[in-house]
Scaffold this motif. Sequence first.
Motif, PDB file in Angstrom:
ATOM      1  N   VAL A 220      25.848  50.147  36.321  1.00 14.36           N
ATOM      2  CA  VAL A 220      27.006  50.484  35.504  1.00 14.36           C
ATOM      3  C   VAL A 220      27.533  49.199  34.876  1.00 14.36           C
ATOM      4  N   ARG A 221      27.713  49.194  33.579  1.00 13.37           N
ATOM      5  CA  ARG A 221      28.225  48.025  32.847  1.00 13.37           C
ATOM      6  C   ARG A 221      29.635  48.339  32.363  1.00 13.37           C
ATOM      7  N   LEU A 222      30.598  47.561  32.836  1.00 10.29           N
ATOM      8  CA  LEU A 222      32.003  47.806  32.537  1.00 10.29           C
ATOM      9  C   LEU A 222      32.544  46.661  31.691  1.00 10.29           C
ATOM     10  N   TYR A 223      32.859  46.936  30.428  1.00  7.77           N
ATOM     11  CA  TYR A 223      33.426  45.931  29.529  1.00  7.77           C
ATOM     12  C   TYR A 223      34.924  45.841  29.773  1.00  7.77           C
ATOM     13  N   THR A 224      35.415  44.613  29.907  1.00  6.08           N
ATOM     14  CA  THR A 224      36.820  44.403  30.238  1.00  6.08           C
ATOM     15  C   THR A 224      37.639  43.835  29.081  1.00  6.08           C
ATOM     16  N   ASP A 225      37.020  43.630  27.909  1.00 14.55           N
ATOM     17  CA  ASP A 225      37.758  42.994  26.809  1.00 14.55           C
ATOM     18  C   ASP A 225      37.697  43.786  25.510  1.00 14.55           C
ATOM     19  N   LYS A 226      37.391  45.065  25.593  1.00 17.48           N
ATOM     20  CA  LYS A 226      37.453  45.904  24.408  1.00 17.48           C
ATOM     21  C   LYS A 226      38.876  46.408  24.204  1.00 17.48           C
ATOM     22  N   GLU A 227      39.162  46.820  22.983  1.00 20.60           N
ATOM     23  CA  GLU A 227      40.493  47.351  22.676  1.00 20.60           C
ATOM     24  C   GLU A 227      40.529  48.851  22.961  1.00 20.60           C
ATOM     25  N   THR A 228      40.278  49.214  24.231  1.00 20.85           N
ATOM     26  CA  THR A 228      40.271  50.626  24.627  1.00 20.85           C
ATOM     27  C   THR A 228      40.983  50.779  25.966  1.00 20.85           C
ATOM     28  N   PRO A 229      41.517  51.961  26.242  1.00 24.80           N
ATOM     29  CA  PRO A 229      42.149  52.192  27.557  1.00 24.80           C
ATOM     30  C   PRO A 229      41.169  52.025  28.709  1.00 24.80           C
ATOM     31  N   GLU A 230      39.904  52.438  28.505  1.00 23.12           N
ATOM     32  CA  GLU A 230      38.912  52.300  29.564  1.00 23.12           C
ATOM     33  C   GLU A 230      38.677  50.832  29.902  1.00 23.12           C
ATOM     34  N   SER A 231      38.624  49.987  28.885  1.00 22.84           N
ATOM     35  CA  SER A 231      38.416  48.563  29.116  1.00 22.84           C
ATOM     36  C   SER A 231      39.588  47.963  29.885  1.00 22.84           C
ATOM     37  N   ASP A 232      40.809  48.365  29.542  1.00 19.19           N
ATOM     38  CA  ASP A 232      41.978  47.897  30.287  1.00 19.19           C
ATOM     39  C   ASP A 232      41.914  48.349  31.742  1.00 19.19           C
ATOM     40  N   ARG A 233      41.457  49.559  31.942  1.00 21.26           N
ATOM     41  CA  ARG A 233      41.342  50.088  33.313  1.00 21.26           C
ATOM     42  C   ARG A 233      40.342  49.266  34.124  1.00 21.26           C
ATOM     43  N   TYR A 234      39.209  48.913  33.513  1.00 26.32           N
ATOM     44  CA  TYR A 234      38.189  48.160  34.246  1.00 26.32           C
ATOM     45  C   TYR A 234      38.649  46.730  34.517  1.00 26.32           C
ATOM     46  N   ALA A 235      39.419  46.161  33.593  1.00 29.26           N
ATOM     47  CA  ALA A 235      39.959  44.824  33.828  1.00 29.26           C
ATOM     48  C   ALA A 235      40.932  44.838  35.010  1.00 29.26           C
ATOM     49  N   ARG A 236      41.774  45.871  35.081  1.00 30.79           N
ATOM     50  CA  ARG A 236      42.696  45.991  36.216  1.00 30.79           C
ATOM     51  C   ARG A 236      41.932  46.234  37.517  1.00 30.79           C
ATOM     52  N   MET A 237      40.875  47.039  37.441  1.00 31.92           N
ATOM     53  CA  MET A 237      40.071  47.303  38.632  1.00 31.92           C
ATOM     54  C   MET A 237      39.468  46.009  39.179  1.00 31.92           C
ATOM     55  N   GLN A 238      38.964  45.174  38.286  1.00 30.67           N
ATOM     56  CA  GLN A 238      38.355  43.926  38.723  1.00 30.67           C
ATOM     57  C   GLN A 238      39.377  43.040  39.437  1.00 30.67           C
ATOM     58  N   ILE A 239      40.597  42.980  38.901  1.00 32.57           N
ATOM     59  CA  ILE A 239      41.625  42.105  39.468  1.00 32.57           C
ATOM     60  C   ILE A 239      42.219  42.717  40.745  1.00 32.57           C
ATOM     61  N   GLU A 240      42.596  43.982  40.682  1.00 35.55           N
ATOM     62  CA  GLU A 240      43.324  44.589  41.792  1.00 35.55           C
ATOM     63  C   GLU A 240      42.413  44.944  42.962  1.00 35.55           C
ATOM     64  N   ARG A 241      41.202  45.407  42.667  1.00 30.19           N
ATOM     65  CA  ARG A 241      40.332  45.849  43.763  1.00 30.19           C
ATOM     66  C   ARG A 241      39.465  44.725  44.314  1.00 30.19           C
ATOM     67  N   PHE A 242      39.010  43.820  43.423  1.00 32.05           N
ATOM     68  CA  PHE A 242      38.080  42.783  43.865  1.00 32.05           C
ATOM     69  C   PHE A 242      38.658  41.373  43.783  1.00 32.05           C
ATOM     70  N   GLN A 243      39.927  41.246  43.375  1.00 33.57           N
ATOM     71  CA  GLN A 243      40.627  39.964  43.332  1.00 33.57           C
ATOM     72  C   GLN A 243      39.873  38.904  42.538  1.00 33.57           C
ATOM     73  N   GLN A 244      39.309  39.308  41.423  1.00 32.78           N
ATOM     74  CA  GLN A 244      38.588  38.382  40.549  1.00 32.78           C
ATOM     75  C   GLN A 244      38.993  38.665  39.104  1.00 32.78           C
ATOM     76  N   ASN A 245      39.069  37.600  38.306  1.00 36.69           N
ATOM     77  CA  ASN A 245      39.371  37.798  36.882  1.00 36.69           C
ATOM     78  C   ASN A 245      38.467  36.974  35.981  1.00 36.69           C
ATOM     79  N   THR A 246      37.376  36.448  36.532  1.00 34.62           N
ATOM     80  CA  THR A 246      36.421  35.695  35.722  1.00 34.62           C
ATOM     81  C   THR A 246      35.175  36.534  35.481  1.00 34.62           C
ATOM     82  N   LEU A 247      34.516  36.255  34.368  1.00 33.82           N
ATOM     83  CA  LEU A 247      33.311  36.979  33.998  1.00 33.82           C
ATOM     84  C   LEU A 247      32.128  36.010  33.943  1.00 33.82           C
TER      85      LEU A 247
END
Length: 292
Positions: A220-247
């Motif tokens: 599964v490939r999750l883009y975190t920097d698109k201008e879409t609600p899904e991308s915002d959701r995946y960016a939050r998931m990366q930070i909140e669930r896995f405590q990471q914000n680097t790509l």
Amino acid sequence: VGTLLATASRGDWTWPLLGMLGFSSAFALPFFLLALFPGWMSKLPKSGGWLVTVKAYLGFLEIAAAVKFFSNADLVWTLGLLPRPTFLALWFAIFLVAGAYMLGLLRLPHDYGGQIGVVRRGFGVATLALAVVMLAAMNGMSLGYAAGFLPPRVYPGQQAHGERVVWIENYDEGLKLAQAQNKPLFLDFTGVTCTNCRTMEDDVFSKREVEDAFQNFVTVRLYTDKETPESDRYARMQIERFQQNTLPLYVVLTPDGSQKLGEYAFDTSVPKFLDFLNNTRGASVQARAGQP
């Protein structure tokens, strides 16, 4: 800088200190030299015909940079105007014309018409060589780390014909498929403008042995920097669930998505990445069997 800070948060201070020292030195050094040696300013070459050549050549480089920045916007908005072949074709044309200009094969209206020196010829030959590299890349040649500055081999939202690894770009769909196939879930947190992500995709994911290992996962490939609600959701998931914000960040979950089996950051070592895939697959088998 984000990578260095993330490394420091894990307790490693050596590389972050060296990295930040280099980062700060790059900004401070020009000002330091200009302040220490003001006499150098008076020794700079005087303006003349050579400066016309410099400005023209830099103009070609600015056009090439403009293509790159327009490509970033195209990827974020998913316009589909600059896939990798088109991008490479434009850069090939720009460097070809720039090289021909530097060798005197092409004249511009404001050229001073003087003799072409060794330095200018050297830049011309190097620029033509760069154009040849772009042409070779259009025919499949790997550019190594430089590929990170190009658009993805497979444009976001598309699936290339003949690709052995099928990437799903929706977390919920991937989770359902992982549960149905009872395979571990491989999450690729990536970005459309992430150079390190492109490097991993070109230098690691494209290897035959890695493609074989991916067959044991639902990818599964999750883009975190698109201008879409899904991308915002995946960016939050990366930070909140896995405590990471680097790509990039690669996470493997159990088929039901409840347990993290491992994570992997940017490292282009194919053996290390294969070990990561094999170890997380083994952990998934143990989890399914109920073993500790």
